[in-house]
Motif scaffolding. Structure first.
Motif: not given
Length: 203
Positions: A40-52
């Protein structure tokens, strides 16, 4: 007196039932909640968050599941059956999730996206209301970001043609869509309400 006191029946001491580990419950419930909130946050689609980030959260969840198995076995050995069954809930949930982990993550992302939309809907409504009155059909894409090869966002389409099969849209709609991510071949949408759609773009 002393003999009478010594002859009094003694009350056997009973061991207090062991408490359920709070950290286990916190991780068991916290990981799915964290996945939803991050989505729900802006971090959701972030590459590092998704992959790590997502794999790290799932790994932490798996460790908690292993800890729950240990707690369940120890509780069974002590014949604390209620505690044993409660501890088994997380391992059972993890076994179900393990059958299709991607579906579980997508479900958390969907719930997070809906939460994002509900919180931000007044802003989107104001943006739609501020459009020029001669801009028809009103078709707007709000880009939420993502990877270089895929992104997600929100679509407002007052004609709802975005949900029609390819080739069923009007010429005016296609002209408006050609200037947005809707020009990406193979986009997907999920209806919300009030002409809003969650969207994924393969570009």
């Amino acid at each position: 007196m002393t003999g009478a006191e010594n002859s009094a029946p003694s009350i056997p001491a009973t061991a207090a039932p062991s408490r359920f580990p709070i950290w286990l419950a916190a991780i068991g419930l916290g990981v799915p909640l964290a996945l939803i909130l991050f989505a729900a946050s802006p971090l959701g689609p972030d590459f590092i968050y998704v992959m790590v980030g997502i794999p790290a959260l799932l790994f932490m969840w798996a460790i908690a599941g292993a800890g729950a198995v240990v707690v369940s076995v120890r509780s069974a050995m002590r014949k604390e059956w209620r505690r044993c069954l409660i501890a088994l809930v997380l391992p059972i949930v993890l076994l179900v999730v393990a059958l299709d982990p991607f579906r579980f993550v997508r479900s958390c992302n969907y719930i997070g996206d809906v939460v994002h939309f509900i919180v931000s809907k007044p802003y989107y409504d104001r943006e739609i209301a501020a459009l020029p009155s001669d801009q028809r059909p009103r078709l707007v894409v709000f880009d939420w970001g993502g990877m270089a090869w895929a992104s997600s966002g929100l679509v407002y389409d007052e004609t709802d043609q975005v949900s029609l099969p390819k080739g069923r849209q009007s010429a005016d709609w296609l002209a408006a869509a050609s200037h947005s991510e809707l020009s990406c071949e193979g986009y997907g949408v999920q209806p919300l309400w009030d002409h809003y759609y969650l969207a994924s773009f393969p570009c």
